[in-house]
Design a protein around this motif. Sequence first.
Motif, PDB file in Angstrom:
ATOM      1  N   LYS A  47       0.848  -0.978   0.125  1.00 31.92           N
ATOM      2  CA  LYS A  47      -0.223  -0.130   0.053  1.00 31.92           C
ATOM      3  C   LYS A  47       0.920   1.216   0.106  1.00 31.92           C
ATOM      4  CE  LYS A  47      -4.497  -0.157   1.753  1.00 31.92           C
ATOM      5  NZ  LYS A  47      -5.312   0.215   3.106  1.00 31.92           N
ATOM      6  N   LYS A  48       1.954   1.158   0.909  1.00 28.06           N
ATOM      7  CA  LYS A  48       2.887   2.520   0.894  1.00 28.06           C
ATOM      8  C   LYS A  48       3.543   2.698  -0.345  1.00 28.06           C
ATOM      9  CE  LYS A  48       5.769   4.715   4.165  1.00 28.06           C
ATOM     10  NZ  LYS A  48       6.566   4.301   5.453  1.00 28.06           N
ATOM     11  N   ILE A  97       4.430   5.235  -5.620  1.00 30.51           N
ATOM     12  CA  ILE A  97       4.340   5.346  -6.858  1.00 30.51           C
ATOM     13  C   ILE A  97       3.366   6.398  -7.659  1.00 30.51           C
ATOM     14  CG2 ILE A  97       3.887   4.050  -9.032  1.00 30.51           C
ATOM     15  CD1 ILE A  97       5.184   1.665  -7.636  1.00 30.51           C
ATOM     16  N   PHE A  98       2.217   6.592  -6.932  1.00 30.92           N
ATOM     17  CA  PHE A  98       1.079   7.333  -7.345  1.00 30.92           C
ATOM     18  C   PHE A  98       1.520   8.596  -7.380  1.00 30.92           C
ATOM     19  CE2 PHE A  98      -2.813   9.968  -6.283  1.00 30.92           C
ATOM     20  CZ  PHE A  98      -3.442   9.774  -7.687  1.00 30.92           C
ATOM     21  N   LYS A  99       2.080   9.295  -6.124  1.00 33.17           N
ATOM     22  CA  LYS A  99       2.679  10.552  -5.909  1.00 33.17           C
ATOM     23  C   LYS A  99       3.635  10.881  -7.129  1.00 33.17           C
ATOM     24  CE  LYS A  99       2.067  10.677  -0.798  1.00 33.17           C
ATOM     25  NZ  LYS A  99       2.905  10.945   0.266  1.00 33.17           N
ATOM     26  N   LYS A 100       4.717   9.976  -7.158  1.00 35.37           N
ATOM     27  CA  LYS A 100       5.650  10.253  -8.453  1.00 35.37           C
ATOM     28  C   LYS A 100       5.042  10.396  -9.679  1.00 35.37           C
ATOM     29  CE  LYS A 100       9.510   8.018  -5.749  1.00 35.37           C
ATOM     30  NZ  LYS A 100      10.333   7.048  -5.874  1.00 35.37           N
ATOM     31  N   VAL A 101       4.133   9.434 -10.148  1.00 31.10           N
ATOM     32  CA  VAL A 101       3.448   9.739 -11.281  1.00 31.10           C
ATOM     33  C   VAL A 101       2.881  10.887 -11.420  1.00 31.10           C
ATOM     34  CG1 VAL A 101       1.675   8.554 -13.092  1.00 31.10           C
ATOM     35  CG2 VAL A 101       3.272   7.055 -11.927  1.00 31.10           C
ATOM     36  N   PHE A 102       2.020  11.109 -10.421  1.00 26.19           N
ATOM     37  CA  PHE A 102       1.183  12.588 -10.439  1.00 26.19           C
ATOM     38  C   PHE A 102       2.113  13.866 -10.473  1.00 26.19           C
ATOM     39  CE2 PHE A 102      -0.859  16.021  -8.127  1.00 26.19           C
ATOM     40  CZ  PHE A 102      -1.951  16.199  -8.668  1.00 26.19           C
ATOM     41  N   ILE A 103       3.088  13.779  -9.836  1.00 22.49           N
ATOM     42  CA  ILE A 103       4.039  14.823  -9.708  1.00 22.49           C
ATOM     43  C   ILE A 103       4.691  14.910 -11.318  1.00 22.49           C
ATOM     44  CG2 ILE A 103       6.283  15.524  -9.162  1.00 22.49           C
ATOM     45  CD1 ILE A 103       5.540  14.614  -6.351  1.00 22.49           C
ATOM     46  N   ILE A 104       5.097  13.801 -11.903  1.00 20.13           N
ATOM     47  CA  ILE A 104       5.679  13.927 -13.309  1.00 20.13           C
ATOM     48  C   ILE A 104       4.755  14.417 -14.396  1.00 20.13           C
ATOM     49  CG2 ILE A 104       6.575  12.445 -15.011  1.00 20.13           C
ATOM     50  CD1 ILE A 104       7.875  10.714 -12.750  1.00 20.13           C
ATOM     51  N   LEU A 105       3.429  14.026 -14.128  1.00 13.74           N
ATOM     52  CA  LEU A 105       2.367  14.447 -15.250  1.00 13.74           C
ATOM     53  C   LEU A 105       2.001  15.731 -14.851  1.00 13.74           C
ATOM     54  CD1 LEU A 105      -0.343  11.491 -15.017  1.00 13.74           C
ATOM     55  CD2 LEU A 105       1.450  12.098 -16.908  1.00 13.74           C
TER      56      LEU A 105
END
Length: 145
Positions: free
Chosen positions: A4-5, A10-18
Amino acid sequence: MANKKKGKEIFKKVFIILSGLSFVFFSISAVVNMIVNPQTPVTEENGNPQGDNSAITQIEREIAGYESVLENEPENRFALERLVELNLQRGDLQGALPHIEKLVEVNPENERYQEVLGIIQQGLEAQQTPPSELPTNPETPPQGE
């Protein structure tokens, strides 16, 4: 729990990159749009010889608008104030006089209105009286001698 962590990371990193990529894309597209379609302001140098005339016509339109407001609400303080201001901008003391008189009538306790009325009346008196020549005193030598 570790999954979960890790998934959140991964979600945070993808969101920041996008987010970063979309920011760059929209910034670049705005710059490209400005280069492809430059918009220059219209001035006298660009072929508009009516630089001051457009401001005057704008004032005339505003005056007409506020006068139409006064037809429905003859004691509208904001419209009366703006009409005084606009007429003074045009240099039309006679046009400003009835509106400031109405403001003084409606709000006799407002000293600012009374001061402006006095100034306008003095200006009108000064316009009506021609400047008299100062008497010269022959006994006084001109300055510089």
